[in-house]
Scaffold this motif. Structure first.
Motif, PDB file in Angstrom:
ATOM      1  N   TRP A  72     -19.235 -41.701 -28.998  1.00 21.15           N
ATOM      2  CA  TRP A  72     -18.740 -41.763 -30.319  1.00 21.15           C
ATOM      3  C   TRP A  72     -20.236 -41.594 -31.300  1.00 21.15           C
ATOM      4  N   ARG A  96     -21.035 -38.692 -33.962  1.00 22.69           N
ATOM      5  CA  ARG A  96     -21.030 -38.963 -35.304  1.00 22.69           C
ATOM      6  C   ARG A  96     -22.480 -38.415 -35.974  1.00 22.69           C
ATOM      7  N   PHE A 155     -22.410 -34.373 -36.013  1.00 25.75           N
ATOM      8  CA  PHE A 155     -21.711 -33.893 -36.944  1.00 25.75           C
ATOM      9  C   PHE A 155     -22.152 -33.945 -38.248  1.00 25.75           C
ATOM     10  N   MET A 156     -22.702 -35.037 -38.466  1.00 29.21           N
ATOM     11  CA  MET A 156     -23.504 -35.623 -39.592  1.00 29.21           C
ATOM     12  C   MET A 156     -24.570 -34.478 -39.867  1.00 29.21           C
ATOM     13  N   ILE A 160     -25.316 -31.296 -38.362  1.00 25.75           N
ATOM     14  CA  ILE A 160     -24.853 -29.970 -38.361  1.00 25.75           C
ATOM     15  C   ILE A 160     -24.085 -29.943 -39.823  1.00 25.75           C
ATOM     16  N   LEU A 161     -23.525 -30.887 -40.255  1.00 26.36           N
ATOM     17  CA  LEU A 161     -22.803 -30.780 -41.673  1.00 26.36           C
ATOM     18  C   LEU A 161     -23.956 -30.711 -42.848  1.00 26.36           C
ATOM     19  N   SER A 181     -25.769 -27.453 -42.445  1.00 24.03           N
ATOM     20  CA  SER A 181     -24.748 -26.297 -42.931  1.00 24.03           C
ATOM     21  C   SER A 181     -24.456 -26.355 -44.498  1.00 24.03           C
TER      22      SER A 181
END
Lengths: 232, 288
Positions: free
Chosen positions: A27, A31, A34-35, A37-38, A41
């Motif tokens: 998990w 997290r 994702f954080m 790559i967010l 991006s």
């Protein structure tokens, strides 16, 4: 061979029995990735768009640096972030070293150039005549961007996937700035390294299968989105 | 209508990311509150230590007891003793648990570390290939090192400035040999990885007994060849990083940790650790 089967069996067992620690590690990995790559991006896509569409002085120099950055070795990123975050360093008062945030910072540093670089290449490919035509049809700026985004959709997804591949595979920097702390900054890749050094090859293999599965599921989802045909 | 479909998809995806990230944080906060309901938020203590205490599993047993007692979250950074000591001199850690007495004394002299206390010991052993090409055995580590060097058998070293590496260099100095050449393999890695390399390369290697016992099952080519000598004692000390020299050091919890490590109950836990799995203690109590 036996070891691989053992590892696979152990991985399935860990998932089925809901091994708490491995779930937490997975998990956290998700997290953090994702954080990272967010953020990459959100910054990289507009930046790449700008660099791809406009021409200004110094643009080529920036592109050179971004292209070097695409090959930035993660340990280098790790070392820089570590020195930045040391208690005695410039950002020491924030107390971020050995926290998930520090891992995100290192991962952004290695993935941002990839997202930016690939996005800018995609936008440089756009035909000038099309730009003219869009203008001629009287599109507003926002409409123009929307059309261009649609045109470059496949390349943009490729950029995000390449960036994501980089961060989920990352281990050197995460080890350095995160410290592989149990229940805090231990992620899938760093636990593989640790289990190997403990000599627990079966556990390491099991975690590797979990990591691969996670990477596969996410990349598959992104690929499906990328390849979806416009229904109209 | 479907013109902005791609836009919408991208947007939804981003929102999902955000939601995923946001959720966890609030979940976690909720969990933490539940766990420590009557207590305050735990303070953080950075412990820089050697890989052997982590890889053997000792810390997994000790730290939860300490964390529970004093409402502290211990962040363990397991590195070689050299790096752990360096973290001490830079003030990057709050408390150190290491095993290189000579280098430790330097830290105390320079004022970077205070409150240094002896905690435990185990011993170093020399392991080597089962066919024992240098034919060394017994207790005399100096003689063994000499012979290995003379017959040019492979010798694997961690070469990472760790406590074990420092110990090994001390022995080479004692026998007046400067190890070098193709047969002296420097891995630059932790004890576990180095043992595996020795196993593959048919080399001799100096190791701490705890890591050896924990890994023995993977090291089918190796056996203990020299052990038990007086010179092979491996002593661990705990010490605080000096708060007067380095600000931002969490000295109150560091002091509690030192007290905890030399506490007699903790010492009993240390000595009983590993008995079940290995039939012998991995570390022995050894306070002053």
């Amino acid at each position: 061979m036996e070891l691989i089967i053992d590892g696979l069996r152990k991985a399935i067992e860990m998932i089925l029995t809901g091994d708490r620690e491995i779930l937490e590690i997975t998990w956290l990995t998700l997290r953090v990735c994702f954080m990272a790559i967010l953020i990459s991006s959100l910054i990289g896509l507009p930046l790449g768009m700008l660099l791809g569409l406009t021409r200004f002085k110094g643009r080529k120099v920036i592109l050179v640096f971004i292209n070097i950055g695409m090959g930035l070795p993660p340990v280098v990123a790790g070392l820089w972030i570590t020195m930045l975050l040391w208690r005695s360093g410039p950002l020491g008062h924030l107390q971020l070293l050995y926290s998930p945030t520090a891992i995100v910072m290192a991962q952004v540093l290695v993935s941002l150039p990839i997202v930016t670089g690939l996005t800018s290449s995609a936008f440089q490919q756009i035909n000038d005549k099309m730009l003219l035509q869009i203008k001629a049809l009287g599109a507003t700026k926002i409409q123009t961007i929307a059309i261009l985004l649609k045109q470059t959709k496949i390349a943009i997804f490729a950029a995000i996937m390449a960036g994501f591949g980089r961060v989920i595979a990352e281990v050197g920097a995460a080890m350095m700035v995160g410290g592989n702390i149990q229940g805090d900054t231990r992620i899938l890749t760093t636990s593989i390294v640790m289990e190997v050094s403990k000599g627990n090859f079966d556990v390491a293999l099991a975690i590797s299968f979990i990591l691969l599965t996670v990477a596969l599921l996410i990349t598959a989802a992104l690929t499906l989105l990328q390849q979806r045909r416009r229904v109209s | 209508m479907l013109k902005n479909r791609f836009f919408a998809t991208l947007f939804v995806f981003m929102l999902l990311f955000l939601a995923a990230c946001g959720n966890t944080e609030s979940d976690q906060a909720g969990e933490k509150e539940k766990k420590t309901e009557p207590k305050e938020e735990p303070t953080e203590l950075i412990l820089a230590t050697t890989t052997s205490t982590q890889d053997s599993g000792l810390l997994d047993v000790l730290l939860p007891i300490f964390e529970e007692e004093d409402n502290v979250k211990v962040k363990t950074i397991a590195v070689g003793t050299g790096q752990a000591l360096e973290m001490g001199t830079k003030g990057e850690a709050d408390v150190l648990l290491v095993h290189a007495p000579k280098s430790e004394e330097e830290l105390v002299t320079s004022g970077d570390a205070v409150n240094r206390k002896r905690v435990m010991y185990n011993d170093f052993i020399l392991v080597g290939p089962k066919d024992n090409p240098a034919n060394v055995s017994g207790e005399d580590i100096n003689a063994a090192f000499k012979t290995i060097s003379e017959v040019k058998a492979n010798f694997v070293t961690r070469g990472d400035d760790s406590g074990t590496h420092k110990k090994e260099l001390g022995i080479w100095t004692a026998v007046n040999i400067q190890p070098a050449g193709d047969t002296y393999i420097s891995t630059g890695q932790g004890m576990g990885a180095s043992l595996q390399i020795a196993n593959e390369k048919n080399g001799y290697i100096l190791t701490d007994r705890a890591t050896w016992l924990a890994q023995e099952k993977n090291l089918t080519n190796l056996q203990i060849v020299v052990e038990g000598g007086k010179d092979l004692m491996n002593i661990y000390h705990v010490m605080q990083v000096n708060p007067e020299k380095h600000d931002r050091v969490n000295s109150s919890d560091a002091e509690k940790f030192v007290e905890f490590m030399i506490d007699s109950e903790t010492q009993d836990v240390i000595e009983s650790f590993g008995k079940e799995d290995y039939g012998q203690s991995l570390f022995f109590k050894y306070t002053e």
